[in-house]
Design a protein around this motif. Structure first.
Motif, PDB file in Angstrom:
ATOM      1  N   VAL A  44      19.613  25.184  -7.349  1.00 13.94           N
ATOM      2  CA  VAL A  44      19.155  26.487  -6.856  1.00 13.94           C
ATOM      3  C   VAL A  44      17.631  26.555  -6.914  1.00 13.94           C
ATOM      4  CG1 VAL A  44      19.181  28.978  -7.288  1.00 13.94           C
ATOM      5  CG2 VAL A  44      21.303  27.641  -7.493  1.00 13.94           C
ATOM      6  N   GLU A  45      17.055  26.136  -8.029  1.00 12.41           N
ATOM      7  CA  GLU A  45      15.597  26.182  -8.174  1.00 12.41           C
ATOM      8  C   GLU A  45      14.915  25.278  -7.153  1.00 12.41           C
ATOM      9  OE1 GLU A  45      14.235  28.468 -10.004  1.00 12.41           O
ATOM     10  OE2 GLU A  45      16.201  29.022 -10.787  1.00 12.41           O
ATOM     11  N   ASP A  46      15.492  24.094  -6.899  1.00 14.30           N
ATOM     12  CA  ASP A  46      14.912  23.182  -5.915  1.00 14.30           C
ATOM     13  C   ASP A  46      14.974  23.791  -4.515  1.00 14.30           C
ATOM     14  OD1 ASP A  46      13.840  20.571  -5.034  1.00 14.30           O
ATOM     15  OD2 ASP A  46      15.810  20.408  -4.052  1.00 14.30           O
ATOM     16  N   LEU A  47      16.106  24.364  -4.163  1.00 10.95           N
ATOM     17  CA  LEU A  47      16.239  24.979  -2.844  1.00 10.95           C
ATOM     18  C   LEU A  47      15.291  26.172  -2.716  1.00 10.95           C
ATOM     19  CD1 LEU A  47      17.562  25.207  -0.094  1.00 10.95           C
ATOM     20  CD2 LEU A  47      19.402  26.524  -1.176  1.00 10.95           C
ATOM     21  N   PHE A  48      15.206  26.992  -3.755  1.00  8.06           N
ATOM     22  CA  PHE A  48      14.303  28.140  -3.731  1.00  8.06           C
ATOM     23  C   PHE A  48      12.856  27.680  -3.526  1.00  8.06           C
ATOM     24  CE2 PHE A  48      11.595  31.232  -5.961  1.00  8.06           C
ATOM     25  CZ  PHE A  48      11.877  32.363  -5.219  1.00  8.06           C
ATOM     26  N   ARG A  49      12.462  26.633  -4.229  1.00  4.96           N
ATOM     27  CA  ARG A  49      11.103  26.100  -4.094  1.00  4.96           C
ATOM     28  C   ARG A  49      10.855  25.619  -2.670  1.00  4.96           C
ATOM     29  NH1 ARG A  49       9.448  21.473  -3.519  1.00  4.96           N
ATOM     30  NH2 ARG A  49      11.353  20.440  -4.192  1.00  4.96           N
ATOM     31  N   ARG A  50      11.837  24.891  -2.098  1.00  2.00           N
ATOM     32  CA  ARG A  50      11.666  24.380  -0.731  1.00  2.00           C
ATOM     33  C   ARG A  50      11.625  25.513   0.295  1.00  2.00           C
ATOM     34  NH1 ARG A  50      15.956  20.894   0.763  1.00  2.00           N
ATOM     35  NH2 ARG A  50      17.185  21.534  -1.029  1.00  2.00           N
ATOM     36  N   LEU A  51      12.459  26.527   0.107  1.00  2.00           N
ATOM     37  CA  LEU A  51      12.450  27.661   1.028  1.00  2.00           C
ATOM     38  C   LEU A  51      11.141  28.437   0.928  1.00  2.00           C
ATOM     39  CD1 LEU A  51      16.102  28.971   0.632  1.00  2.00           C
ATOM     40  CD2 LEU A  51      15.108  27.843   2.634  1.00  2.00           C
ATOM     41  N   ALA A  52      10.640  28.617  -0.281  1.00  2.00           N
ATOM     42  CA  ALA A  52       9.365  29.316  -0.461  1.00  2.00           C
ATOM     43  C   ALA A  52       8.234  28.539   0.207  1.00  2.00           C
ATOM     44  CB  ALA A  52       9.078  29.521  -1.944  1.00  2.00           C
ATOM     45  N   GLN A  53       8.257  27.222   0.095  1.00  2.00           N
ATOM     46  CA  GLN A  53       7.236  26.392   0.740  1.00  2.00           C
ATOM     47  C   GLN A  53       7.325  26.510   2.259  1.00  2.00           C
ATOM     48  OE1 GLN A  53       4.665  24.710  -0.578  1.00  2.00           O
ATOM     49  NE2 GLN A  53       4.021  24.214   1.494  1.00  2.00           N
ATOM     50  N   ALA A  54       8.544  26.464   2.792  1.00  2.00           N
ATOM     51  CA  ALA A  54       8.722  26.594   4.240  1.00  2.00           C
ATOM     52  C   ALA A  54       8.253  27.965   4.724  1.00  2.00           C
ATOM     53  CB  ALA A  54      10.185  26.369   4.613  1.00  2.00           C
ATOM     54  N   GLU A  55       8.575  29.014   3.974  1.00  5.11           N
ATOM     55  CA  GLU A  55       8.147  30.361   4.341  1.00  5.11           C
ATOM     56  C   GLU A  55       6.625  30.460   4.334  1.00  5.11           C
ATOM     57  OE1 GLU A  55       9.217  34.958   3.274  1.00  5.11           O
ATOM     58  OE2 GLU A  55       9.340  33.486   1.665  1.00  5.11           O
ATOM     59  N   ALA A  56       5.982  29.886   3.334  1.00  9.33           N
ATOM     60  CA  ALA A  56       4.516  29.909   3.263  1.00  9.33           C
ATOM     61  C   ALA A  56       3.911  29.199   4.465  1.00  9.33           C
ATOM     62  CB  ALA A  56       4.046  29.276   1.960  1.00  9.33           C
ATOM     63  N   GLU A  57       4.488  28.080   4.863  1.00  8.56           N
ATOM     64  CA  GLU A  57       3.971  27.339   6.017  1.00  8.56           C
ATOM     65  C   GLU A  57       4.145  28.137   7.304  1.00  8.56           C
ATOM     66  OE1 GLU A  57       5.982  23.576   5.864  1.00  8.56           O
ATOM     67  OE2 GLU A  57       4.990  23.004   3.986  1.00  8.56           O
ATOM     68  N   ILE A  58       5.286  28.795   7.452  1.00 11.25           N
ATOM     69  CA  ILE A  58       5.519  29.625   8.642  1.00 11.25           C
ATOM     70  C   ILE A  58       4.509  30.761   8.696  1.00 11.25           C
ATOM     71  CG2 ILE A  58       7.138  31.281   9.674  1.00 11.25           C
ATOM     72  CD1 ILE A  58       9.396  29.388   8.569  1.00 11.25           C
ATOM     73  N   LEU A  59       4.284  31.420   7.567  1.00  7.47           N
ATOM     74  CA  LEU A  59       3.331  32.525   7.535  1.00  7.47           C
ATOM     75  C   LEU A  59       1.912  32.051   7.789  1.00  7.47           C
ATOM     76  CD1 LEU A  59       4.780  34.589   4.573  1.00  7.47           C
ATOM     77  CD2 LEU A  59       4.842  35.161   7.007  1.00  7.47           C
ATOM     78  N   ASP A  60       1.579  30.864   7.310  1.00  5.99           N
ATOM     79  CA  ASP A  60       0.237  30.320   7.562  1.00  5.99           C
ATOM     80  C   ASP A  60       0.002  30.080   9.049  1.00  5.99           C
ATOM     81  OD1 ASP A  60      -0.589  30.365   4.940  1.00  5.99           O
ATOM     82  OD2 ASP A  60      -0.138  28.251   4.562  1.00  5.99           O
ATOM     83  N   ARG A  61       1.050  29.728   9.783  1.00  4.32           N
ATOM     84  CA  ARG A  61       0.925  29.440  11.216  1.00  4.32           C
ATOM     85  C   ARG A  61       1.018  30.694  12.080  1.00  4.32           C
ATOM     86  NH1 ARG A  61       4.538  25.133   9.842  1.00  4.32           N
ATOM     87  NH2 ARG A  61       6.237  26.308  10.778  1.00  4.32           N
ATOM     88  N   ALA A  62       1.542  31.788  11.540  1.00  2.54           N
ATOM     89  CA  ALA A  62       1.746  33.009  12.322  1.00  2.54           C
ATOM     90  C   ALA A  62       0.418  33.688  12.621  1.00  2.54           C
ATOM     91  CB  ALA A  62       2.657  33.964  11.560  1.00  2.54           C
ATOM     92  N   PRO A  63       0.325  34.266  13.806  1.00  2.00           N
ATOM     93  CA  PRO A  63      -0.901  35.015  14.101  1.00  2.00           C
ATOM     94  C   PRO A  63      -0.983  36.249  13.212  1.00  2.00           C
ATOM     95  CG  PRO A  63       0.724  35.312  15.849  1.00  2.00           C
ATOM     96  CD  PRO A  63       1.285  34.298  14.892  1.00  2.00           C
ATOM     97  N   PRO A  64      -2.199  36.704  12.915  1.00  2.00           N
ATOM     98  CA  PRO A  64      -2.332  37.891  12.063  1.00  2.00           C
ATOM     99  C   PRO A  64      -1.789  39.128  12.767  1.00  2.00           C
ATOM    100  CG  PRO A  64      -4.459  37.229  12.936  1.00  2.00           C
ATOM    101  CD  PRO A  64      -3.471  36.173  13.353  1.00  2.00           C
ATOM    102  N   GLY A  65      -1.356  40.070  11.964  1.00  2.00           N
ATOM    103  CA  GLY A  65      -0.879  41.333  12.519  1.00  2.00           C
ATOM    104  C   GLY A  65       0.333  41.830  11.766  1.00  2.00           C
ATOM    105  N   PRO A  66       0.689  43.073  12.000  1.00  2.00           N
ATOM    106  CA  PRO A  66       1.831  43.648  11.282  1.00  2.00           C
ATOM    107  C   PRO A  66       3.153  43.032  11.739  1.00  2.00           C
ATOM    108  CG  PRO A  66       1.002  45.180  12.923  1.00  2.00           C
ATOM    109  CD  PRO A  66       0.061  44.003  12.899  1.00  2.00           C
ATOM    110  N   ARG A  67       4.064  42.864  10.803  1.00  2.00           N
ATOM    111  CA  ARG A  67       5.383  42.313  11.103  1.00  2.00           C
ATOM    112  C   ARG A  67       6.409  43.004  10.214  1.00  2.00           C
ATOM    113  NH1 ARG A  67       2.571  40.393  14.337  1.00  2.00           N
ATOM    114  NH2 ARG A  67       2.323  38.270  15.003  1.00  2.00           N
ATOM    115  N   VAL A  68       7.559  43.285  10.779  1.00  2.00           N
ATOM    116  CA  VAL A  68       8.696  43.757   9.998  1.00  2.00           C
ATOM    117  C   VAL A  68       9.909  42.982  10.494  1.00  2.00           C
ATOM    118  CG1 VAL A  68      10.168  45.718   9.411  1.00  2.00           C
ATOM    119  CG2 VAL A  68       7.731  46.053   9.687  1.00  2.00           C
ATOM    120  N   HIS A  69      10.332  42.024   9.726  1.00  2.00           N
ATOM    121  CA  HIS A  69      11.496  41.195   9.988  1.00  2.00           C
ATOM    122  C   HIS A  69      11.425  40.414  11.296  1.00  2.00           C
ATOM    123  CE1 HIS A  69      13.505  42.528   6.413  1.00  2.00           C
ATOM    124  NE2 HIS A  69      13.295  43.773   6.756  1.00  2.00           N
TER     125      HIS A  69
END
Length: 75
Positions: A44-69
């Protein structure tokens, strides 16, 4: 919600955002507890870490601006 609470422009919404931030934090904790009960905690901890890393990478690539889901409105 935590990021919004730190934003001075959101001060008028603090009474609404604070309970939402607390509820969201509890949801995350609950999901992790359920996952640890269903699978080995190390997995669980390994999967959580990998998902958090993937989410951070997606957010880093996203254009700035407001988002809701789902992102910015299309219409």
């Amino acid at each position: 919600f935590l990021a919004l609470l730190a934003c001075p422009a959101a001060a008028p919404l603090h009474a609404l955002l604070a309970p939402l931030a607390q509820a969201e934090a509890r949801h995350g904790e609950t999901f992790l507890e359920l996952a640890r009960a269903a699978a080995p905690p190390a997995e669980v901890e390994d999967l959580f870490r990998r998902l958090a890393q993937a989410e951070a990478e997606i957010l880093d690539r996203a254009p700035p601006g407001p988002r809701v889901h789902s992102g910015a409105p299309t219409a």
